[in-house]
Design an enzyme around this catalytic site. Structure first.
Site, PDB file in Angstrom:
ATOM      1  CE  LYS A   1      -8.259  19.836  32.080  1.00 29.44           C
ATOM      2  NZ  LYS A   1      -7.948  20.584  33.304  1.00 29.44           N
TER       3      LYS A   1
ATOM      4  NE  ARG B   1      -6.143  14.678  35.002  1.00 23.35           N
ATOM      5  CZ  ARG B   1      -7.334  15.217  34.758  1.00 23.35           C
ATOM      6  NH1 ARG B   1      -8.083  14.768  33.788  1.00 23.35           N
ATOM      7  NH2 ARG B   1      -7.740  16.215  35.501  1.00 23.35           N
TER       8      ARG B   1
ATOM      9  NE  ARG C   1      -8.497  18.418  40.956  1.00 19.23           N
ATOM     10  CZ  ARG C   1      -9.556  19.207  40.763  1.00 19.23           C
ATOM     11  NH1 ARG C   1     -10.185  19.729  41.804  1.00 19.23           N
ATOM     12  NH2 ARG C   1      -9.962  19.478  39.554  1.00 19.23           N
TER      13      ARG C   1
ATOM     14  NE  ARG D   1     -14.957  18.568  40.226  1.00 15.67           N
ATOM     15  CZ  ARG D   1     -14.239  18.665  39.104  1.00 15.67           C
ATOM     16  NH1 ARG D   1     -14.768  19.190  38.009  1.00 15.67           N
ATOM     17  NH2 ARG D   1     -12.999  18.239  39.072  1.00 15.67           N
TER      18      ARG D   1
ATOM     19  NE  ARG E   1     -14.775  23.241  39.203  1.00 19.91           N
ATOM     20  CZ  ARG E   1     -13.858  22.531  38.570  1.00 19.91           C
ATOM     21  NH1 ARG E   1     -13.797  22.566  37.255  1.00 19.91           N
ATOM     22  NH2 ARG E   1     -13.006  21.813  39.248  1.00 19.91           N
TER      23      ARG E   1
HETATM   24  P1  AP5 Z   1     -13.288  24.510  34.221  1.00 15.05           P
HETATM   25  O1  AP5 Z   1     -13.613  24.819  32.802  1.00 15.05           O
HETATM   26  O2  AP5 Z   1     -14.236  23.687  34.985  1.00 15.05           O
HETATM   27  O3  AP5 Z   1     -11.793  23.955  34.317  1.00 15.05           O
HETATM   28  P2  AP5 Z   1     -11.177  22.537  33.984  1.00 15.05           P
HETATM   29  O4  AP5 Z   1      -9.852  22.800  33.362  1.00 15.05           O
HETATM   30  O5  AP5 Z   1     -12.147  21.699  33.224  1.00 15.05           O
HETATM   31  O6  AP5 Z   1     -10.951  22.031  35.458  1.00 15.05           O
HETATM   32  P3  AP5 Z   1     -11.293  20.639  36.143  1.00 15.05           P
HETATM   33  O7  AP5 Z   1     -11.238  20.852  37.600  1.00 15.05           O
HETATM   34  O8  AP5 Z   1     -12.512  20.021  35.565  1.00 15.05           O
HETATM   35  O9  AP5 Z   1     -10.055  19.866  35.666  1.00 15.05           O
HETATM   36  P4  AP5 Z   1      -9.445  18.663  36.251  1.00 15.05           P
HETATM   37  O10 AP5 Z   1      -8.550  18.437  35.117  1.00 15.05           O
HETATM   38  O11 AP5 Z   1      -8.786  18.712  37.554  1.00 15.05           O
HETATM   39  O12 AP5 Z   1     -10.710  17.730  36.560  1.00 15.05           O
HETATM   40  P5  AP5 Z   1     -11.392  16.535  35.744  1.00 15.05           P
HETATM   41  O13 AP5 Z   1     -12.830  16.632  35.918  1.00 15.05           O
HETATM   42  O14 AP5 Z   1     -10.816  16.448  34.384  1.00 15.05           O
HETATM   43  O15 AP5 Z   1     -13.048  25.915  34.960  1.00 15.05           O
HETATM   44  C1  AP5 Z   1     -12.746  25.975  36.350  1.00 15.05           C
HETATM   45  C2  AP5 Z   1     -13.470  27.171  36.995  1.00 15.05           C
HETATM   46  O16 AP5 Z   1     -12.923  28.377  36.491  1.00 15.05           O
HETATM   47  C3  AP5 Z   1     -14.966  27.219  36.661  1.00 15.05           C
HETATM   48  O17 AP5 Z   1     -15.682  27.673  37.763  1.00 15.05           O
HETATM   49  C4  AP5 Z   1     -15.047  28.183  35.486  1.00 15.05           C
HETATM   50  O18 AP5 Z   1     -16.283  28.840  35.446  1.00 15.05           O
HETATM   51  C5  AP5 Z   1     -13.910  29.151  35.798  1.00 15.05           C
HETATM   52  N1  AP5 Z   1     -13.266  29.659  34.589  1.00 15.05           N
HETATM   53  C6  AP5 Z   1     -12.995  28.978  33.432  1.00 15.05           C
HETATM   54  N2  AP5 Z   1     -12.387  29.777  32.528  1.00 15.05           N
HETATM   55  C7  AP5 Z   1     -12.242  30.992  33.137  1.00 15.05           C
HETATM   56  C8  AP5 Z   1     -11.677  32.250  32.729  1.00 15.05           C
HETATM   57  N3  AP5 Z   1     -11.130  32.412  31.505  1.00 15.05           N
HETATM   58  N4  AP5 Z   1     -11.712  33.260  33.614  1.00 15.05           N
HETATM   59  C9  AP5 Z   1     -12.267  33.096  34.847  1.00 15.05           C
HETATM   60  N5  AP5 Z   1     -12.816  31.960  35.289  1.00 15.05           N
HETATM   61  C10 AP5 Z   1     -12.811  30.907  34.450  1.00 15.05           C
HETATM   62  O19 AP5 Z   1     -10.848  15.292  36.577  1.00 15.05           O
HETATM   63  C11 AP5 Z   1     -11.208  15.085  37.928  1.00 15.05           C
HETATM   64  C12 AP5 Z   1     -10.476  13.878  38.466  1.00 15.05           C
HETATM   65  O20 AP5 Z   1     -10.829  12.711  37.708  1.00 15.05           O
HETATM   66  C13 AP5 Z   1      -8.950  13.942  38.382  1.00 15.05           C
HETATM   67  O21 AP5 Z   1      -8.387  14.628  39.470  1.00 15.05           O
HETATM   68  C14 AP5 Z   1      -8.612  12.444  38.366  1.00 15.05           C
HETATM   69  O22 AP5 Z   1      -8.673  11.903  39.654  1.00 15.05           O
HETATM   70  C15 AP5 Z   1      -9.731  11.851  37.548  1.00 15.05           C
HETATM   71  N6  AP5 Z   1      -9.398  11.762  36.105  1.00 15.05           N
HETATM   72  C16 AP5 Z   1     -10.028  12.392  35.078  1.00 15.05           C
HETATM   73  N7  AP5 Z   1      -9.452  12.101  33.898  1.00 15.05           N
HETATM   74  C17 AP5 Z   1      -8.418  11.250  34.186  1.00 15.05           C
HETATM   75  C18 AP5 Z   1      -7.429  10.599  33.394  1.00 15.05           C
HETATM   76  N8  AP5 Z   1      -7.375  10.761  32.068  1.00 15.05           N
HETATM   77  N9  AP5 Z   1      -6.531   9.814  34.035  1.00 15.05           N
HETATM   78  C19 AP5 Z   1      -6.560   9.635  35.370  1.00 15.05           C
HETATM   79  N10 AP5 Z   1      -7.455  10.231  36.183  1.00 15.05           N
HETATM   80  C20 AP5 Z   1      -8.395  11.024  35.595  1.00 15.05           C
HETATM   81 MG    MG Z   2     -13.243  19.934  33.696  1.00 17.31          MG
END
Ligand code: AP5
Ligand code: MG
Length: 214
Positions: A13, A88, A171, A160, A127
């Site tokens: 994402k 979410r 997760r 992370r 990552r």
């Molecule tokens: P990346 O692009 O970083 O993936 P992502 O979908 O953004 O994954 P996140 O881990 O950031 O998502 P998340 O939803 O768990 O975490 P968030 O920060 O939102 O890609 C991942 C890896 O794969 C990278 O290394 C990238 O290079 C690689 N990659 C990407 N595309 C690829 C491809 N096509 N091929 C190969 N490799 C690829 O949230 C973290 C925490 O915050 C949550 O767990 C929660 O506790 C809290 N939080 C955040 N938002 C909320 C909310 N709205 N409500 C409640 N809690 C929340």
């Molecule tokens: Mg992200």
């Protein structure tokens, strides 16, 4: 253009949202990044959020909804935005819809980036994220030029806390229980579009551009 990115943790994402923001000149709003910045700065919000994030749990809705609703009302969001990591939960989606409806607006696209669970754990363990600017790398797919150092700002790259394998599994469970229902929610609203997230990042982006238009 008002866009929501949907998908499991690690689906890509953030990777895609950054490129969308650049191409269409709209702000990238990542709730995960906002929380991590608050943790780094030691704010009250950061302290509260960290206890949930480190366990792989969602931060409670009441800590995130107002934050996003205030953000999308800011001046730079007039032409749209790409929301990454929000909503979410169904209550978050309903709160967002209500806030938008009140000002005569609505979401144009909810882009679901599809990646099966088996691929996710592998991705997350590779990552690396910059402690200072938040740029992300992957040890295999996008390695930094110098090991452990951010190409953009020269600061340290780390795994992370919530990317440790046992937390990733948690997760994923939380995703299936609380976030996946949003796919039906946005299908019903007729704004859901899906892209295959298992292909090369550039190909994922090409598929998105095909949907959003040049
Ligand atoms: P990346 O692009 O970083 O993936 P992502 O979908 O953004 O994954 P996140 O881990 O950031 O998502 P998340 O939803 O768990 O975490 P968030 O920060 O939102 O890609 C991942 C890896 O794969 C990278 O290394 C990238 O290079 C690689 N990659 C990407 N595309 C690829 C491809 N096509 N091929 C190969 N490799 C690829 O949230 C973290 C925490 O915050 C949550 O767990 C929660 O506790 C809290 N939080 C955040 N938002 C909320 C909310 N709205 N409500 C409640 N809690 C929340
Ligand atoms: Mg992200």
């Amino acid at each position: 253009m008002k866009i929501i990115m949907l998908g499991a943790p690690g689906a890509g994402k953030g990777t895609q949202a950054k490129q969308i923001a650049e191409k269409y000149k709209i702000p990238h709003i990542s709730t995960g990044d906002i929380f991590r910045a608050n943790i780094k700065n030691g704010t009250e919000l950061g302290k509260k959020a960290k206890t949930f994030m480190d366990q792989g749990l969602l931060v409670p809705d009441e800590l995130v909804v107002d934050l996003v609703v205030d953000r999308v009302r800011q001046e730079d969001c007039t032409n749209g935005y790409v929301l990454d990591g929000f909503p979410r939960t169904i209550p978050q989606a309903e709160a967002l819809d209500a806030a938008l409806e009140a000002i005569g607006e609505k979401i144009d696209y909810a882009i679901n980036v599809e990646v099966p669970d088996e691929n996710i754990v592998r991705r997350m363990s590779g990552r690396r994220a910059c402690v200072a600017c938040g740029a992300t790398y992957h040890l295999v797919h996008i390695p930094p030029k110098a090991e452990g150092i951010c190409d953009k700002c020269g600061k340290e790259l780390i795994l992370r806390d919530d990317d440790k394998p046992e937390t990733v599994e948690k997760r994923l469970n939380v995703y299936h229980e609380q976030t996946q229902p949003l796919i039906n929610y946005y299908t019903d609203k007729k704004v859901l579009v899906e892209v295959d997230g298992t292909v090369d990042m550039a190909d994922v982006f090409a598929a998105i551009v095909k949907i959003l238009g040049e």
